[in-house]
Design a protein around this motif. Structure first.
Motif, PDB file in Angstrom:
ATOM      1  N   GLY A  33      -2.018   3.267   4.774  1.00 31.30           N
ATOM      2  CA  GLY A  33      -0.928   2.687   5.536  1.00 31.30           C
ATOM      3  C   GLY A  33      -0.864   1.191   5.349  1.00 31.30           C
ATOM      4  O   GLY A  33      -1.695   0.586   4.672  1.00 31.30           O
ATOM      5  N   GLU A  34       0.130   0.592   5.946  1.00 25.52           N
ATOM      6  CA  GLU A  34       0.367  -0.843   5.838  1.00 25.52           C
ATOM      7  C   GLU A  34      -0.116  -1.550   7.088  1.00 25.52           C
ATOM      8  O   GLU A  34       0.356  -1.255   8.188  1.00 25.52           O
ATOM      9  CB  GLU A  34       1.868  -1.123   5.658  1.00 25.52           C
ATOM     10  CG  GLU A  34       2.446  -0.598   4.366  1.00 25.52           C
ATOM     11  CD  GLU A  34       1.922  -1.347   3.155  1.00 25.52           C
ATOM     12  OE1 GLU A  34       1.785  -2.570   3.224  1.00 25.52           O
ATOM     13  OE2 GLU A  34       1.646  -0.676   2.139  1.00 25.52           O
ATOM     14  N   MET A  35      -1.085  -2.424   6.922  1.00 23.49           N
ATOM     15  CA  MET A  35      -1.572  -3.255   8.022  1.00 23.49           C
ATOM     16  C   MET A  35      -2.380  -4.394   7.416  1.00 23.49           C
ATOM     17  O   MET A  35      -2.900  -4.265   6.314  1.00 23.49           O
ATOM     18  CB  MET A  35      -2.438  -2.459   8.997  1.00 23.49           C
ATOM     19  CG  MET A  35      -3.824  -2.141   8.462  1.00 23.49           C
ATOM     20  SD  MET A  35      -4.960  -1.467   9.669  1.00 23.49           S
ATOM     21  CE  MET A  35      -4.170   0.024  10.132  1.00 23.49           C
ATOM     22  N   PRO A  36      -2.463  -5.508   8.117  1.00 26.54           N
ATOM     23  CA  PRO A  36      -3.312  -6.583   7.604  1.00 26.54           C
ATOM     24  C   PRO A  36      -4.786  -6.188   7.676  1.00 26.54           C
ATOM     25  O   PRO A  36      -5.230  -5.577   8.645  1.00 26.54           O
ATOM     26  CB  PRO A  36      -3.009  -7.766   8.523  1.00 26.54           C
ATOM     27  CG  PRO A  36      -2.275  -7.228   9.683  1.00 26.54           C
ATOM     28  CD  PRO A  36      -1.756  -5.881   9.325  1.00 26.54           C
ATOM     29  N   VAL A  37      -5.501  -6.525   6.608  1.00 27.73           N
ATOM     30  CA  VAL A  37      -6.936  -6.249   6.518  1.00 27.73           C
ATOM     31  C   VAL A  37      -7.610  -7.522   6.039  1.00 27.73           C
ATOM     32  O   VAL A  37      -7.214  -8.096   5.029  1.00 27.73           O
ATOM     33  CB  VAL A  37      -7.217  -5.102   5.520  1.00 27.73           C
ATOM     34  CG1 VAL A  37      -8.718  -4.889   5.363  1.00 27.73           C
ATOM     35  CG2 VAL A  37      -6.526  -3.822   5.951  1.00 27.73           C
ATOM     36  N   LEU A  38      -8.623  -7.981   6.766  1.00 26.73           N
ATOM     37  CA  LEU A  38      -9.394  -9.165   6.368  1.00 26.73           C
ATOM     38  C   LEU A  38     -10.867  -8.906   6.556  1.00 26.73           C
ATOM     39  O   LEU A  38     -11.299  -8.494   7.639  1.00 26.73           O
ATOM     40  CB  LEU A  38      -9.017 -10.389   7.227  1.00 26.73           C
ATOM     41  CG  LEU A  38      -7.885 -11.260   6.766  1.00 26.73           C
ATOM     42  CD1 LEU A  38      -7.720 -12.439   7.711  1.00 26.73           C
ATOM     43  CD2 LEU A  38      -8.072 -11.741   5.358  1.00 26.73           C
ATOM     44  N   ARG A  39     -11.634  -9.169   5.501  1.00 31.68           N
ATOM     45  CA  ARG A  39     -13.087  -9.067   5.579  1.00 31.68           C
ATOM     46  C   ARG A  39     -13.644 -10.287   6.299  1.00 31.68           C
ATOM     47  O   ARG A  39     -13.027 -11.355   6.297  1.00 31.68           O
ATOM     48  CB  ARG A  39     -13.685  -8.978   4.180  1.00 31.68           C
ATOM     49  CG  ARG A  39     -13.246  -7.748   3.419  1.00 31.68           C
ATOM     50  CD  ARG A  39     -13.912  -7.703   2.088  1.00 31.68           C
ATOM     51  NE  ARG A  39     -15.318  -7.391   2.257  1.00 31.68           N
ATOM     52  CZ  ARG A  39     -15.850  -6.182   2.118  1.00 31.68           C
ATOM     53  NH1 ARG A  39     -15.078  -5.175   1.774  1.00 31.68           N
ATOM     54  NH2 ARG A  39     -17.133  -5.976   2.300  1.00 31.68           N
ATOM     55  N   GLU A  40     -14.813 -10.136   6.874  1.00 32.21           N
ATOM     56  CA  GLU A  40     -15.445 -11.213   7.637  1.00 32.21           C
ATOM     57  C   GLU A  40     -15.548 -12.503   6.825  1.00 32.21           C
ATOM     58  O   GLU A  40     -15.303 -13.593   7.336  1.00 32.21           O
ATOM     59  CB  GLU A  40     -16.833 -10.764   8.089  1.00 32.21           C
ATOM     60  CG  GLU A  40     -17.543 -11.767   8.951  1.00 32.21           C
ATOM     61  CD  GLU A  40     -18.817 -11.204   9.561  1.00 32.21           C
ATOM     62  OE1 GLU A  40     -19.374 -11.901  10.428  1.00 32.21           O
ATOM     63  OE2 GLU A  40     -19.261 -10.109   9.190  1.00 32.21           O
ATOM     64  N   LYS A  41     -15.893 -12.414   5.546  1.00 30.65           N
ATOM     65  CA  LYS A  41     -16.065 -13.616   4.723  1.00 30.65           C
ATOM     66  C   LYS A  41     -14.766 -14.387   4.534  1.00 30.65           C
ATOM     67  O   LYS A  41     -14.794 -15.567   4.195  1.00 30.65           O
ATOM     68  CB  LYS A  41     -16.664 -13.256   3.363  1.00 30.65           C
ATOM     69  CG  LYS A  41     -15.728 -12.445   2.489  1.00 30.65           C
ATOM     70  CD  LYS A  41     -16.332 -12.135   1.148  1.00 30.65           C
ATOM     71  CE  LYS A  41     -15.298 -11.383   0.322  1.00 30.65           C
ATOM     72  NZ  LYS A  41     -15.554 -11.406  -1.070  1.00 30.65           N
ATOM     73  N   ASP A  42     -13.626 -13.751   4.759  1.00 29.44           N
ATOM     74  CA  ASP A  42     -12.326 -14.402   4.587  1.00 29.44           C
ATOM     75  C   ASP A  42     -11.706 -14.863   5.898  1.00 29.44           C
ATOM     76  O   ASP A  42     -10.600 -15.394   5.900  1.00 29.44           O
ATOM     77  CB  ASP A  42     -11.358 -13.443   3.879  1.00 29.44           C
ATOM     78  CG  ASP A  42     -11.812 -13.093   2.481  1.00 29.44           C
ATOM     79  OD1 ASP A  42     -12.356 -13.987   1.796  1.00 29.44           O
ATOM     80  OD2 ASP A  42     -11.635 -11.931   2.066  1.00 29.44           O
ATOM     81  N   ILE A  43     -12.388 -14.656   7.004  1.00 30.26           N
ATOM     82  CA  ILE A  43     -11.843 -14.991   8.322  1.00 30.26           C
ATOM     83  C   ILE A  43     -12.290 -16.385   8.737  1.00 30.26           C
ATOM     84  O   ILE A  43     -13.469 -16.711   8.690  1.00 30.26           O
ATOM     85  CB  ILE A  43     -12.313 -13.960   9.377  1.00 30.26           C
ATOM     86  CG1 ILE A  43     -11.808 -12.571   9.021  1.00 30.26           C
ATOM     87  CG2 ILE A  43     -11.836 -14.377  10.766  1.00 30.26           C
ATOM     88  CD1 ILE A  43     -12.439 -11.459   9.855  1.00 30.26           C
ATOM     89  N   LEU A  44     -11.319 -17.204   9.126  1.00 31.74           N
ATOM     90  CA  LEU A  44     -11.621 -18.505   9.727  1.00 31.74           C
ATOM     91  C   LEU A  44     -11.261 -18.441  11.199  1.00 31.74           C
ATOM     92  O   LEU A  44     -10.330 -17.736  11.586  1.00 31.74           O
ATOM     93  CB  LEU A  44     -10.813 -19.617   9.060  1.00 31.74           C
ATOM     94  CG  LEU A  44     -11.352 -20.206   7.771  1.00 31.74           C
ATOM     95  CD1 LEU A  44     -10.476 -21.359   7.307  1.00 31.74           C
ATOM     96  CD2 LEU A  44     -12.777 -20.669   7.901  1.00 31.74           C
TER      97      LEU A  44
END
Length: 144
Positions: A33-44
């Motif tokens: 499906g379509e949703m935003p996905v961000l890994r911990e290393k990319d999160i500010l």
């Protein structure tokens, strides 16, 4: 097409509006499906966004994660204008970010903002007498 994500023990990931924390074992997720996905290393976070480029990255990140990103464009635009005034050589990267935002490709805008953070690091290193700068006119960092 499904997105496959492997998480290390204890690693966090944002899926849509939720933060998911992995348990004590390596885990493989399949996200459909379509949703935003961000890994911990990319999160500010606001606390870790401690430079102008990181604050700009955070603005794009918030747009990417938002259900109404258009409401956040003003914050991004102000930060981008200020950054360009301080570092005119960053123009090609900012143009890439702007173009991706205009096309609604916010994850790609976020990737370009990551390049801006790296470029800011190079500028600061150069100002301290470190290594030279690479050109940032194109996607691969080569000349325009």
């Amino acid at each position: 097409m499904a997105l496959k994500v492997e998480l290390k023990p204890g690693e966090r990931i944002i899926l849509g509006q939720c933060v998911v924390t992995n348990g004590d074992q390596r885990t493989r997720l399949t996200v459909e499906g379509e949703m935003p996905v961000l890994r911990e290393k990319d999160i500010l976070t606001p606390r870790t966004a401690d430079t102008p480029a990181k604050r700009l990255y955070l603005a794009v990140q918030l747009m990417y994660l938002s259900a109404a990103p258009a409401k956040l464009v003003g914050d991004y635009s102000r930060l981008a204008r200020d950054f360009l005034l301080a570092a005119p050589s960053s123009g090609p990267i900012l143009v890439r970010i702007d173009n991706e935002i205009l096309r609604g490709r916010l994850y790609k805008a976020l990737r370009a903002a990551r390049d801006l953070v790296a470029y800011e690091g190079e500028l600061l290193d150069h100002a301290r007498g470190g290594t030279g700068l690479r050109a940032h006119g194109t996607e691969d960092g080569g000349p325009a």
